[in-house]
Design an enzyme around this catalytic site. Structure first.
Site, PDB file in Angstrom:
ATOM      1  N   LYS A  79       0.851  -1.201   0.000  1.00 44.42           N
ATOM      2  CA  LYS A  79       0.000   0.000   0.000  1.00 44.42           C
ATOM      3  C   LYS A  79       0.882   1.245   0.000  1.00 44.42           C
ATOM      4  CE  LYS A  79      -3.913   1.815   2.772  1.00 44.42           C
ATOM      5  NZ  LYS A  79      -4.743   1.520   3.971  1.00 44.42           N
ATOM      6  N   SER A 154      -9.634   1.558   3.454  1.00 38.32           N
ATOM      7  CA  SER A 154      -8.845   2.353   2.539  1.00 38.32           C
ATOM      8  C   SER A 154      -7.851   1.534   1.708  1.00 38.32           C
ATOM      9  CB  SER A 154      -8.062   3.401   3.344  1.00 38.32           C
ATOM     10  OG  SER A 154      -7.137   2.774   4.258  1.00 38.32           O
ATOM     11  N   SER A 178      -9.698  -1.079   7.514  1.00 39.19           N
ATOM     12  CA  SER A 178      -9.210  -0.799   6.164  1.00 39.19           C
ATOM     13  C   SER A 178      -8.514  -1.956   5.470  1.00 39.19           C
ATOM     14  CB  SER A 178      -8.270   0.410   6.188  1.00 39.19           C
ATOM     15  OG  SER A 178      -8.982   1.583   6.497  1.00 39.19           O
TER      16      SER A 178
END
Length: 489
Positions: A79, A154, A178
């Protein structure tokens, strides 16, 4: 392309024994990225040349009989809120669009030491603030199961990349769900470890007391493999728990051994708030455990009703503090031709922060302001302690707690962007684990009538990730939900 059908752990073993080359598997991943990435938008950046060179070097070492690491040339992604010395670290924000970190996050160093092939950095909600990846300031990511729906957030880019087989595993971060929520929306496995189990050094902070790095994978065994690599004490992170408190263990060991006399707890109130397809899938999943001999009990957790309110006070307060560093002076975006230092600060932030980030900064600043600290932030901390106590008492009578990951399956793009409160409620079942600091994971357990994945959330006591993985493996061995592939493939 046959390598893309393998689990990460299977590919690792085949690379080690020489039956598959890491370079070939990496080429297959990039061919697939070129084919599907324009439609999915999972990656903010990729690094094909460097990845292929790393893979070739690993193949040479295998051919020479030299030892290789635990990932041995498996292509993975991270990420884009984890610092890397390669490429930019953007947090999907215009304020960091051109920021290049001078060091690697600890988890990235561990991936490199394990001989992973890092193919790229995945899209996300800006600064991890969101539940749909629609708040990215740089690009849009869609759900591989339905390109008109969100991948969750997210860590939506990481979940979409794993689901679409654009990598074999990925690292995400989980502040209030997330990892688990996008894992559920995209039909993959997502694990949030205990707070402090995995180093946060080099993770760009959103809510420092809530953030935790964890894996997104195609199956439970791959999640265990990734945990073997990233877990452990890190002197560089003051919140990383040392080994005597959280003993290092082999998460793959005894993975296939079921938990004897397994006791599962459910919270009745959590079952009633979800849509019917989600409730049915969860009921069916618990039925599988019953057939395996598990006992199911009900527990009362009276303070979970206040989790959303407490979380969004604590998280936004910490975000307000953490994001104050982006001032247009030290690094990141700076406005052009400011009149004075006030404009340097205010215009730089106004131009580069997205609406959701601004909203959370303002909420957090208000909660921390004079006259409101005791009324909001301090009270939220007290509620957090009550929620932690609910879990402590519940785990005295059970091995794990099962509940939905989200009240719905993946919703349509744009459906909730104009209603922040509805978006925040997407995290209603996941945030309590972050408030309590306990481990939790999402595993695929079914589909709704539209063919959209549904996840089962399993929560366990602190530092019981090994037990959590074994419980998840019990279900996975009896079902084939994790083997389903999205239509885009």
């Amino acid at each position: 392309m046959e390598s893309l059908k393998l689990r990460a752990i299977e590919l690792r073993d085949k690379i080690k024994n020489g039956s598959i080359k890491s370079a070939d598997a990496t080429k297959a991943v990039f061919e697939r990225i070129k084919q599907f990435e324009p439609a999915i938008g999972a990656y903010i950046s990729t690094r094909e040349d460097a990845a292929l060179q790393t893979a070739a070097d690993i193949d040479k070492r295998v051919a020479a009989g030299e030892p290789v690491g635990q990932l041995a040339g498996v292509p993975v992604a991270v990420k884009d809120n984890m610092c890397t010395t390669f490429g930019a670290t953007t947090c999907a924000s215009k304020i960091l669009e051109n920021f290049h970190a001078p060091y690697n996050a600890t988890v990235v160093e561990k991936l490199i030491a394990a001989d992973a092939v890092i193919v790229g950095k995945t899209n996300m909600d800006e600064f991890a603030m969101g539940s749909s990846t629609e708040n990215s300031g740089l690009k849009r990511t869609v759900n591989p199961w339905d390109v008109n729906r969100v991948p969750g957030g997210s860590s939506g880019g990481a979940a979409a990349a794993v689901a679409a087989r654009l990598c074999f595993a990925a690292l995400g971060s989980d502040t209030g769900g997330s990892i688990r929520q996008p894992a559920s929306f995209c039909g993959v496995v997502g694990l949030k470890p205990t707070y402090g189990r995995v180093s946060r050094y080099g993770l760009v902070a959103y809510g420092s007391s809530l953030d935790q790095i964890g894996p997104l994978t195609q199956n439970v065994a791959d999640a265990a493999l990734m945990m073997n690599i990233i877990a452990g004490h890190d002197p560089a992170d003051s919140t990383s728990v040392d080994e005597p408190t959280a003993p290092k263990c082999d998460y793959l060991a005894n993975l296939d051994e079921p938990i004897e006399n397994l006791r599962i707890a459910i919270v009745p109130d959590c079952m009633t708030g979800a849509d019917e397809p989600v409730r049915q899938a969860l009921s069916d999943a618990i039925g599988v455990y019953k057939e395996l001999g598990a006992e199911v009990i009900e527990v009362d957790m009276p303070h979970l009703d206040y989790a959303i309110a407490a979380y969004y006070v604590i998280a936004t307060a910490e975000a307000s503090s953490n994001l104050a560093r982006y001032d247009g002076v030290h690094y990141g975006h700076r406005t052009k031709d400011p009149k004075d230092y006030v404009e340097v600060y205010s215009k730089s932030r106004d131009e580069a922060f997205g609406q959701e980030v601004k909203r959370r900064i303002m909420l957090g600043t208000y909660a921390l302001s004079s006259g409101y600290y005791d009324a909001y932030y301090l009270k939220a901390l007290k509620v957090r302690n009550l929620i932690r106590g609910d879990f402590t008492r519940a785990f005295e009578s059970c091995d794990c707690i099962m509940m939905p990951v989200a009240p719905t399956t993946a919703f349509e793009i744009g459906e909730k962007t104009n209603d922040p409160l509805q978006m925040y409620l997407s995290d209603i079942y996941t945030i309590s684990a972050n408030l309590a600091g306990i481990p939790g994971m999402s595993i695929p357990c079914g589909f709704d009538a539209n063919g959209l994945p549904i996840g089962l959330q399993i929560l366990a006591p602190t530092f019981c990730e090994q037990k959590l993985l074994r419980i998840a493996q019990m279900f996975e061995k009896q079902t084939d939900w994790h083997r389903k592939t999205p239509p885009i493939s």
